[in-house]
Design an enzyme around this catalytic site. Structure first.
Site, PDB file in Angstrom:
ATOM      1  N   TYR A 138       0.855  -1.181   0.000  1.00 33.06           N
ATOM      2  CA  TYR A 138       0.000   0.000   0.000  1.00 33.06           C
ATOM      3  C   TYR A 138       0.893   1.234   0.000  1.00 33.06           C
ATOM      4  N   GLN A 140       1.172   4.808  -0.219  1.00 30.19           N
ATOM      5  CA  GLN A 140       0.536   6.118  -0.117  1.00 30.19           C
ATOM      6  C   GLN A 140       1.560   7.168   0.317  1.00 30.19           C
ATOM      7  N   SER A 147       0.578  12.715   6.750  1.00 26.15           N
ATOM      8  CA  SER A 147      -0.757  13.067   7.236  1.00 26.15           C
ATOM      9  C   SER A 147      -1.592  13.731   6.140  1.00 26.15           C
ATOM     10  N   GLY A 180       5.125  -0.698   3.919  1.00 29.66           N
ATOM     11  CA  GLY A 180       5.642  -1.962   4.400  1.00 29.66           C
ATOM     12  C   GLY A 180       5.527  -3.020   3.306  1.00 29.66           C
ATOM     13  N   ARG A 336       0.870   1.999  39.607  1.00 34.62           N
ATOM     14  CA  ARG A 336       1.312   2.128  38.216  1.00 34.62           C
ATOM     15  C   ARG A 336       0.813   0.953  37.380  1.00 34.62           C
ATOM     16  N   GLY A 404      15.852  -2.920  36.576  1.00 38.78           N
ATOM     17  CA  GLY A 404      16.935  -3.079  35.614  1.00 38.78           C
ATOM     18  C   GLY A 404      16.680  -4.198  34.616  1.00 38.78           C
ATOM     19  N   GLU A 427      -1.625   4.946  10.194  1.00 38.12           N
ATOM     20  CA  GLU A 427      -3.100   4.996  10.163  1.00 38.12           C
ATOM     21  C   GLU A 427      -3.615   6.240  10.864  1.00 38.12           C
TER      22      GLU A 427
HETATM   23  C1  LIG Z   1      21.936   0.043  31.981  1.00 40.91           C
HETATM   24  C2  LIG Z   1      22.197  -0.308  33.406  1.00 40.91           C
HETATM   25  C3  LIG Z   1      23.475  -0.173  33.921  1.00 40.91           C
HETATM   26  C4  LIG Z   1      23.762  -0.543  35.233  1.00 40.91           C
HETATM   27  N1  LIG Z   1      25.042  -0.441  35.684  1.00 40.91           N
HETATM   28  C5  LIG Z   1      25.336  -0.920  36.930  1.00 40.91           C
HETATM   29  C6  LIG Z   1      26.690  -0.931  37.410  1.00 40.91           C
HETATM   30  O1  LIG Z   1      27.600  -0.489  36.723  1.00 40.91           O
HETATM   31  N2  LIG Z   1      26.938  -1.473  38.623  1.00 40.91           N
HETATM   32  C7  LIG Z   1      25.951  -1.974  39.407  1.00 40.91           C
HETATM   33  O2  LIG Z   1      26.233  -2.452  40.475  1.00 40.91           O
HETATM   34  N3  LIG Z   1      24.638  -1.964  38.997  1.00 40.91           N
HETATM   35  C8  LIG Z   1      24.324  -1.452  37.774  1.00 40.91           C
HETATM   36  N4  LIG Z   1      23.014  -1.441  37.342  1.00 40.91           N
HETATM   37  C9  LIG Z   1      21.949  -1.965  38.202  1.00 40.91           C
HETATM   38  C10 LIG Z   1      21.061  -0.879  38.756  1.00 40.91           C
HETATM   39  O3  LIG Z   1      21.746  -0.179  39.735  1.00 40.91           O
HETATM   40  C11 LIG Z   1      19.768  -1.505  39.284  1.00 40.91           C
HETATM   41  O4  LIG Z   1      19.055  -2.004  38.187  1.00 40.91           O
HETATM   42  C12 LIG Z   1      18.936  -0.486  40.015  1.00 40.91           C
HETATM   43  O5  LIG Z   1      19.524  -0.241  41.248  1.00 40.91           O
HETATM   44  C13 LIG Z   1      17.480  -0.916  40.240  1.00 40.91           C
HETATM   45  O6  LIG Z   1      17.421  -2.076  40.956  1.00 40.91           O
HETATM   46  P1  LIG Z   1      16.619  -3.339  40.417  1.00 40.91           P
HETATM   47  O7  LIG Z   1      16.961  -3.557  39.019  1.00 40.91           O
HETATM   48  O8  LIG Z   1      16.866  -4.423  41.391  1.00 40.91           O
HETATM   49  O9  LIG Z   1      15.087  -2.930  40.509  1.00 40.91           O
HETATM   50  P2  LIG Z   1      14.022  -3.463  41.566  1.00 40.91           P
HETATM   51  O10 LIG Z   1      14.338  -2.914  42.898  1.00 40.91           O
HETATM   52  O11 LIG Z   1      13.848  -4.912  41.423  1.00 40.91           O
HETATM   53  O12 LIG Z   1      12.729  -2.730  41.010  1.00 40.91           O
HETATM   54  C14 LIG Z   1      11.589  -3.399  40.477  1.00 40.91           C
HETATM   55  C15 LIG Z   1      10.356  -2.604  40.816  1.00 40.91           C
HETATM   56  O13 LIG Z   1      10.130  -2.652  42.213  1.00 40.91           O
HETATM   57  C16 LIG Z   1       9.913  -1.371  42.739  1.00 40.91           C
HETATM   58  N5  LIG Z   1      10.429  -1.309  44.105  1.00 40.91           N
HETATM   59  C17 LIG Z   1      11.581  -1.849  44.586  1.00 40.91           C
HETATM   60  N6  LIG Z   1      11.703  -1.567  45.895  1.00 40.91           N
HETATM   61  C18 LIG Z   1      10.623  -0.832  46.258  1.00 40.91           C
HETATM   62  C19 LIG Z   1      10.179  -0.228  47.460  1.00 40.91           C
HETATM   63  N7  LIG Z   1      10.874  -0.332  48.574  1.00 40.91           N
HETATM   64  N8  LIG Z   1       9.022   0.466  47.459  1.00 40.91           N
HETATM   65  C20 LIG Z   1       8.300   0.585  46.336  1.00 40.91           C
HETATM   66  N9  LIG Z   1       8.672   0.033  45.162  1.00 40.91           N
HETATM   67  C21 LIG Z   1       9.820  -0.673  45.116  1.00 40.91           C
HETATM   68  C22 LIG Z   1      10.641  -0.438  41.794  1.00 40.91           C
HETATM   69  O14 LIG Z   1      10.076   0.849  41.814  1.00 40.91           O
HETATM   70  C23 LIG Z   1      10.442  -1.123  40.454  1.00 40.91           C
HETATM   71  O15 LIG Z   1       9.220  -0.712  39.904  1.00 40.91           O
HETATM   72  C24 LIG Z   1      22.727  -1.051  36.044  1.00 40.91           C
HETATM   73  C25 LIG Z   1      21.426  -1.169  35.529  1.00 40.91           C
HETATM   74  C26 LIG Z   1      21.153  -0.801  34.232  1.00 40.91           C
HETATM   75  C27 LIG Z   1      19.759  -0.959  33.706  1.00 40.91           C
HETATM   76  C1  LIG Z   2       6.204   1.668  10.934  1.00 39.11           C
HETATM   77  C2  LIG Z   2       5.449   2.468   9.903  1.00 39.11           C
HETATM   78  C3  LIG Z   2       4.780   1.793   8.897  1.00 39.11           C
HETATM   79  C4  LIG Z   2       4.118   2.495   7.892  1.00 39.11           C
HETATM   80  N1  LIG Z   2       3.507   1.806   6.861  1.00 39.11           N
HETATM   81  C5  LIG Z   2       2.972   2.504   5.825  1.00 39.11           C
HETATM   82  C6  LIG Z   2       2.430   1.831   4.690  1.00 39.11           C
HETATM   83  O1  LIG Z   2       2.417   0.602   4.629  1.00 39.11           O
HETATM   84  N2  LIG Z   2       1.951   2.558   3.648  1.00 39.11           N
HETATM   85  C7  LIG Z   2       1.954   3.921   3.685  1.00 39.11           C
HETATM   86  O2  LIG Z   2       1.508   4.525   2.723  1.00 39.11           O
HETATM   87  N3  LIG Z   2       2.441   4.604   4.748  1.00 39.11           N
HETATM   88  C8  LIG Z   2       2.948   3.932   5.817  1.00 39.11           C
HETATM   89  N4  LIG Z   2       3.467   4.619   6.912  1.00 39.11           N
HETATM   90  C9  LIG Z   2       3.446   6.084   6.929  1.00 39.11           C
HETATM   91  C10 LIG Z   2       2.421   6.642   7.920  1.00 39.11           C
HETATM   92  O3  LIG Z   2       1.145   6.462   7.427  1.00 39.11           O
HETATM   93  C11 LIG Z   2       2.747   8.113   8.207  1.00 39.11           C
HETATM   94  O4  LIG Z   2       3.970   8.162   8.883  1.00 39.11           O
HETATM   95  C12 LIG Z   2       1.655   8.748   9.028  1.00 39.11           C
HETATM   96  O5  LIG Z   2       0.553   8.970   8.233  1.00 39.11           O
HETATM   97  C13 LIG Z   2       2.080  10.081   9.685  1.00 39.11           C
HETATM   98  O6  LIG Z   2       2.438  10.996   8.716  1.00 39.11           O
HETATM   99  P1  LIG Z   2       3.847  11.755   8.742  1.00 39.11           P
HETATM  100  O7  LIG Z   2       4.869  10.744   9.015  1.00 39.11           O
HETATM  101  O8  LIG Z   2       3.921  12.538   7.517  1.00 39.11           O
HETATM  102  O9  LIG Z   2       3.745  12.721   9.993  1.00 39.11           O
HETATM  103  P2  LIG Z   2       3.599  14.323   9.918  1.00 39.11           P
HETATM  104  O10 LIG Z   2       2.251  14.657   9.419  1.00 39.11           O
HETATM  105  O11 LIG Z   2       4.766  14.907   9.244  1.00 39.11           O
HETATM  106  O12 LIG Z   2       3.660  14.642  11.482  1.00 39.11           O
HETATM  107  C14 LIG Z   2       4.694  15.405  12.093  1.00 39.11           C
HETATM  108  C15 LIG Z   2       4.116  16.192  13.236  1.00 39.11           C
HETATM  109  O13 LIG Z   2       3.245  17.183  12.737  1.00 39.11           O
HETATM  110  C16 LIG Z   2       2.015  17.149  13.403  1.00 39.11           C
HETATM  111  N5  LIG Z   2       0.944  17.552  12.475  1.00 39.11           N
HETATM  112  C17 LIG Z   2       0.814  17.220  11.176  1.00 39.11           C
HETATM  113  N6  LIG Z   2      -0.302  17.789  10.672  1.00 39.11           N
HETATM  114  C18 LIG Z   2      -0.877  18.487  11.670  1.00 39.11           C
HETATM  115  C19 LIG Z   2      -2.065  19.295  11.770  1.00 39.11           C
HETATM  116  N7  LIG Z   2      -2.865  19.489  10.731  1.00 39.11           N
HETATM  117  N8  LIG Z   2      -2.343  19.852  12.967  1.00 39.11           N
HETATM  118  C20 LIG Z   2      -1.557  19.659  14.021  1.00 39.11           C
HETATM  119  N9  LIG Z   2      -0.427  18.924  13.970  1.00 39.11           N
HETATM  120  C21 LIG Z   2      -0.102  18.345  12.804  1.00 39.11           C
HETATM  121  C22 LIG Z   2       1.846  15.732  13.872  1.00 39.11           C
HETATM  122  O14 LIG Z   2       1.009  15.652  14.999  1.00 39.11           O
HETATM  123  C23 LIG Z   2       3.285  15.349  14.207  1.00 39.11           C
HETATM  124  O15 LIG Z   2       3.558  15.739  15.507  1.00 39.11           O
HETATM  125  C24 LIG Z   2       4.111   3.908   7.924  1.00 39.11           C
HETATM  126  C25 LIG Z   2       4.754   4.575   8.960  1.00 39.11           C
HETATM  127  C26 LIG Z   2       5.434   3.875   9.942  1.00 39.11           C
HETATM  128  C27 LIG Z   2       6.126   4.617  11.032  1.00 39.11           C
END
Ligand SMILES: Cc1cc2nc3c(=O)[nH]c(=O)nc-3n(C[C@H](O)[C@H](O)[C@H](O)COP(=O)(O)OP(=O)(O)OC[C@H]3O[C@@H](n4cnc5c(N)ncnc54)[C@H](O)[C@@H]3O)c2cc1C
Ligand SMILES: Cc1cc2nc3c(=O)[nH]c(=O)nc-3n(C[C@H](O)[C@H](O)[C@H](O)COP(=O)(O)OP(=O)(O)OC[C@H]3O[C@@H](n4cnc5c(N)ncnc54)[C@H](O)[C@@H]3O)c2cc1C
Lengths: 667, 667
Positions: A138, A140, A147, A180, A336, A404, A427
């Site tokens: 398709y 378009q 849009s 697509g 959440r 994490g 769409e």
């Molecule tokens: C890209 C990346 C890089 C990192 N690099 C390092 C690094 O270099 N070294 C290192 O040691 N670690 C690293 N980490 C680990 C990171 O520090 C932990 O992921 C982070 O501390 C969060 O802990 P968690 O993943 O155990 O989350 P969790 O604690 O398991 O969280 C899961 C959910 O439980 C909720 N939750 C947990 N406890 C509570 C509470 N008491 N009350 C309410 N809600 C709670 C959270 O809000 C969350 O929604 C990395 C992580 C990422 C993603």
């Molecule tokens: C994964 C993917 C698959 C797709 N597959 C197809 C497909 O199979 N065939 C096909 O034909 N197309 C396809 N598309 C294209 C898709 O239909 C367009 O991306 C879509 O219609 C949005 O148009 P645009 O990208 O031009 O956004 P734009 O219109 O350029 O939007 C940019 C910004 O301007 C804002 N904006 C635009 N007009 C207005 C207005 N009048 N008032 C206020 N704000 C406005 C929008 O809200 C947005 O924030 C695909 C796109 C994606 C991402």
């Protein structure tokens, strides 16, 4: 899906459920029949090694794409071998869970010909398409226009001498961009282009254009095609060949213009047929209904992963050396997560209703009744926007709820997000759609009292005079459990926001200017209206007969969670329009908290009711058996980086550092 | 950065600016000195072909990782060759813009030894670390424990016989999991483990452990290490080797325990030193201040792309065949985009202030003044949470603002999002952090009137009695431009939400129970408090002397946009606490709309002021010259899928379909 499992770390959770999970599965699926099909198709796909996807996020683009081609072909073969019905085939493809050219072939190319082609054209092209002797897309969107479809630049100029159209891309920005299935697979496309006859521009029309040779797949003369490049995320939508397409004066026979609503005669005369253009709205309603249904699937999938993992994950709160607290017991986690669980169900039911709406619209169209079409069109536009936005944000929230570990591809959530988010854009860009809804609302408001009754989902606006005045009667938290109370609050908020906007618009120099100036407020009014639709459809659903022990009660709880969490989130709207008082807002929040406690013991069972296989979920965190850690650990070692203990590049780029001789090494 | 460009599609926009862009650049950078360094470093990196990153999202993991190793080594080499200062080197690495083991080496390993090591330990390890003769990481998180550090399971058992610790991973969940730089590169780690002497558990302490041979990089006996697998997005954080690590009774000398705050003697006696543990807070304040500063960089980068593209992109609204409307002129686009632009500036200034706070805290620590530490700790926790959450969501919003094209990796936005989002999780999960802030707020509220004055960012709470009563004096939209009015509204909202929470908690059986039950509300109160901090720091900034024509005026506008957009977003809070009336809420929104009109002509210049090179932006949509379409088109053809016109897999998986002989083909 109750897989045979050795351990079940979630058994304790499952035993807490206060409702009949099997009955809930039927409700979720829509019917016993639908459940059976989904269950069977899911297992068929899950047990077939060709459809494995656990390595998808690690493959580089070309390899990834090749496996997609393989899966698509294999699916087609299995569907034929097993003589699946159309309904079964759709489910089968759904569980294969990988975007591919077939989606566009079946979802856009075939419907475009069906909807816009004449009977003759349908007879010629559809049989080939049904057998996949041709594969279509398709086309378009262009580089310069998405849009604004009326702004497309590709031209189709009629040449009366040869009885042909000349399809041409006059500028760089006229390159087709995004379709697509176009980039590498499609042999044909429905191309939208500006029709020109005798020097006159007749606007955008669709044309069936062959793009590639059916013998060796090479692009036909004058046709340039390619893939537009890597998209968001690993795996994800990169299995799709979204393409770029340019035409250099490509000729097609006149009868390849889709001529149901307008025709070009042999002499080059342009004729608008008497088939109303609104007919095309029907297809839009259909496509958007599918998108709403997909939203509930994507959101429920993310929620399923996050709920199960939140029940497995323990952090803090160990007392006397006992186990720590399951993170699902933290109120912030519930606050959440549970509204998203409720949203998944809400979207499921509004999707079901949209399916009915589509049937209704189709029947009316056949009876030449176009009266409900604008309302149905606005309603589906709004619901598409709302459900996809919430789902996209909800998936990412679920990912964050997994801490994490949610950031690892093996959690399944990053890919789900990346593959899902474009639904907010394709769409119809979600904001552009909401502005359409707003326009419809303003029209509806302006006609109130004119005798022209608002219909369908805007019918409540007849009550505008009362709704502008009414007072919410909540006095204690439990009053918020009454559907009538909830409905009235949502209706009052929606009407008042719409009327406010209309009044503010009327202060402007002219309505267009006013609409433009106030468009941000109008979008909020449109959101309010669409939320009301979803809430009211959820309420209607729960009022129907529903079988199974405790099922109705659980849905009632989720319905209230959905509505009250929206009130809390949009408290400013509700209070500032006077639809509820601050005190009532606080009571809604209090009631919401106590509903969370009712959801809590049922949460795992509520996501089990989605009946998703571990294959479909594709998540180490969301496994049915909750055996999360060994699986995470096992998945890690599959990463290509672990092919060797000492990484490629050590000798060139690490050793010289450590040995302090990077001066001589050629870094 | 004003690159020499052939065309400038944004010249018209630039000429509209009503302020001195060069002066704004200095304000953004912090000083002329800082600007010069950033400018010079950015150019150095951009002009060096080793640092190209345009193909990053297409590389498979191993290749990607190898290029990262190369860049890291090359950067180290260039930094030495050019004799860059520490400040310059930091900027240089920043512009290389690729997560790598060096980030953890410099950002966590070195600071851990500096902060927690004795002088002797520092003398031994730091010189090697400074020269990168050893490369270290920070190994705290385990498979089973992240947020709850006290729950870590790795053990370090003292063996008095050999004067060694035995580091061991007793369970699967005790595997170290996530440390960056661990998987493939680090030779050493600071490992956090449960200290056990004589059968007694003394809680979590840090240990320097060598992991890999300095000769051939192979893991030492008893050490198992690997990478934990692919993470969110293409390119993005996959350049980092986040690792898994298991110990099987690995022995290290006693003096490798970091002994600044607690020691183990030769006899195995555990001694808590008199250095207060709060000292460790100092490091946290430092790290989080960096994260806030990074938030402003990431958000400004996304906003820069979205603003420029929104000025280039035209859609709808062509009149008489003239050009269509720039999408930046749509009010809905402004309403989503301009508050993010304002937030980028807001975060920049609060980050600057946090830098001052860190210095202040450090000086006080040196003078043994711990009085401000808890407040500083809570404040940085909250600001880390708020700025990273807003930035993550903001990047995705910017992506959506770019329509379909934002979904392409060549837009730069998908990778920016994927690489950024973990900032919401690492260094403290954002919700867990907000709960810490809430706890501090509740403590502060409970002490009001006790004579113990709230300090620092909670000082406004002294005014609680007035703030609980005061009425907002806004009568017309322009009253919302007064900083005192804005401040009072934010202070009133924050105090009232905190006091509400405190009152509700006091109704519970016990405070812990109450805190737990109300934690979702508490998080909202914490957000309100932190937003107040940011608003007030922005106001303070604007009240300072600021040079350059129109610069102060522009910042004043953005400051108001920031504050008023928050009021609109959290209207429910403001109204339900009675901090403002619904009418005043509507006036705030009206004022906001008129501020957008003032931002509009300056928007492009305001993002030019970030002074980002096209290399750093890495976006076809955000190019300085606005020449978007040719660049998008050019980038597409680089995708590996375009290596051949007919794709790999055609013969096996497409042709058999088209030829209808898939029955015989082995699909
Ligand atoms: C890209 C990346 C890089 C990192 N690099 C390092 C690094 O270099 N070294 C290192 O040691 N670690 C690293 N980490 C680990 C990171 O520090 C932990 O992921 C982070 O501390 C969060 O802990 P968690 O993943 O155990 O989350 P969790 O604690 O398991 O969280 C899961 C959910 O439980 C909720 N939750 C947990 N406890 C509570 C509470 N008491 N009350 C309410 N809600 C709670 C959270 O809000 C969350 O929604 C990395 C992580 C990422 C993603
Ligand atoms: C994964 C993917 C698959 C797709 N597959 C197809 C497909 O199979 N065939 C096909 O034909 N197309 C396809 N598309 C294209 C898709 O239909 C367009 O991306 C879509 O219609 C949005 O148009 P645009 O990208 O031009 O956004 P734009 O219109 O350029 O939007 C940019 C910004 O301007 C804002 N904006 C635009 N007009 C207005 C207005 N009048 N008032 C206020 N704000 C406005 C929008 O809200 C947005 O924030 C695909 C796109 C994606 C991402």
């Amino acid at each position: 899906m109750a897989e045979a499992v050795a351990v079940d770390h979630l058994a304790g959770e499952r035993s807490k459920a206060q409702f009949d999970v099997d009955a809930m599965k039927i409700v979720w699926a829509g019917s016993k029949h639908a459940f059976d099909i989904a269950d069977r198709m899911a297992r068929l796909v899950a047990s077939d090694p060709v459809f494995r996807k656990d390595n998808r996020t690690m493959l580089e683009r070309k390899e990834l794409f090749k496996t997609t081609l393989r899966k698509a072909a294999h699916a087609w073969k299995r569907i034929s071998q097993l003589h699946l019905t159309e309904e079964e085939a759709m489910m089968f493809r759904f569980f294969v869970d990988e975007p591919a050219y077939v989606d566009l072939h079946w979802g856009m190319f075939v419907p475009a010909i069906r909807g816009q082609g004449t009977e003759e054209q349908q007879k010629k092209w559809l049989p080939m398409a049904y057998k996949m002797q041709i594969i279509g897309c398709y086309a378009q969107t262009e580089l310069g226009h998405g849009s604004n479809v009326q702004g497309l630049e590709t031209t189709a100029t009629f040449d009366p001498k040869s009885d042909e159209f000349i399809i041409h891309s006059p500028t760089l920005t006229s390159s087709k961009w995004w379709p697509g299935g176009l980039g590498k697979v499609s042999t044909h496309a429905v191309v939208y282009a500006r029709l020109i006859t005798d020097g006159q521009d007749h606007g955008i029309n669709g044309f069936i254009v062959q793009l590639r040779s059916l013998d060796d797949h090479s692009p036909l003369p004058g046709v340039t095609i390619g893939d537009i490049g890597t998209k968001f995320g690993n795996g994800a939508y990169n299995t799709m060949d979204n393409g770029v397409l340019r035409f250099d004066h490509v000729r097609i026979p006149r009868n390849q213009m889709l001529m149901r609503v307008s025709q070009v005669t042999r002499e080059g005369k342009f004729i608008q047929s008497d088939v109303p253009r609104q007919l095309l709205y029907g297809t839009m309603v259909f496509v958007r209904q599918t998108i709403v249904s997909d939203a509930s699937k994507a959101l429920s999938r993310a929620v399923c992963i996050a709920v199960r993992y939140s029940a497995v994950r323990r952090q803090f709160g160990s007392q006397d050396g006992g186990p720590e607290t399951q993170v699902i017991d933290y109120k912030t986690q519930q606050d959440r997560l549970f509204p998203l669980l409720a949203s998944a169900y809400a979207f499921r039911f509004v999707g079901e209703w949209l399916k009915w709406l589509y049937t209704d619209v189709t029947q009316r169209l056949q009876a030449n009744d176009f009266s409900t079409l604008p309302e149905a069109h606005a309603c589906t536009a709004g619901l598409k926007s709302l459900t996809t936005s919430t789902t996209a944000d909800g998936i990412e929230e679920c990912r964050k709820l997994c801490g994490g570990h949610g950031y690892l591809c093996s959690s399944g959530l990053p890919e789900l997000f990346a593959v899902y988010v474009p639904a907010c854009t394709y769409e119809g860009d979600n904001i552009v759609l909401l502005l359409q809804v707003a326009r419809f609302l303003m029209k509806t408001v302006s006609r109130l009292g004119s005798g022209k009754q608002p219909v369908g989902t805007t019918a409540y606006m007849v009550k505008a005079p009362e709704l502008m005045q009414c007072k919410c009667e909540v006095q204690e938290a439990k009053d918020w459990l009454k559907p009538t109370v909830i409905l009235q609050a949502f209706e009052a908020r929606s009407v008042r926001m719409a009327v406010n906007c209309a009044q503010n618009i009327s202060k402007a120099q002219n309505p267009e200017e006013g609409f433009y100036e106030l468009s941000a407020d109008l979008v909020e009014a449109a959101v309010a209206h669409c939320q009301l639709i979803i809430v009211s459809k959820f309420i209607e659903k729960v009022e129907q007969e529903i079988h199974g022990h405790g099922v109705k009660e659980m849905l009632q709880i989720l319905c209230n969670v959905y509505a009250l969490s929206l009130i809390h989130k949009h408290l400013g709207d509700f209070i500032s329009t006077g639809s509820i008082t601050p005190k009532q807002g606080a009571l809604a929040n209090e009631q919401l908290r106590s509903l969370y406690s009712q959801v809590r013991p049922n949460a795992v069972a509520m996501v089990d009711a989605f009946n998703y296989t571990d294959h479909y979920l594709g998540s180490a965190l969301g496994r049915y058996d909750g055996n999360v850690y060994p699986k995470l650990y096992e998945e890690a070692w599959k990463d290509p980086l672990n092919d060797s203990v000492v990484p490629d590049g050590y000798h060139e780029y690490i050793k010289p550092l450590l040995k302090q001789n990077f001066g001589v090494a050629r870094l």
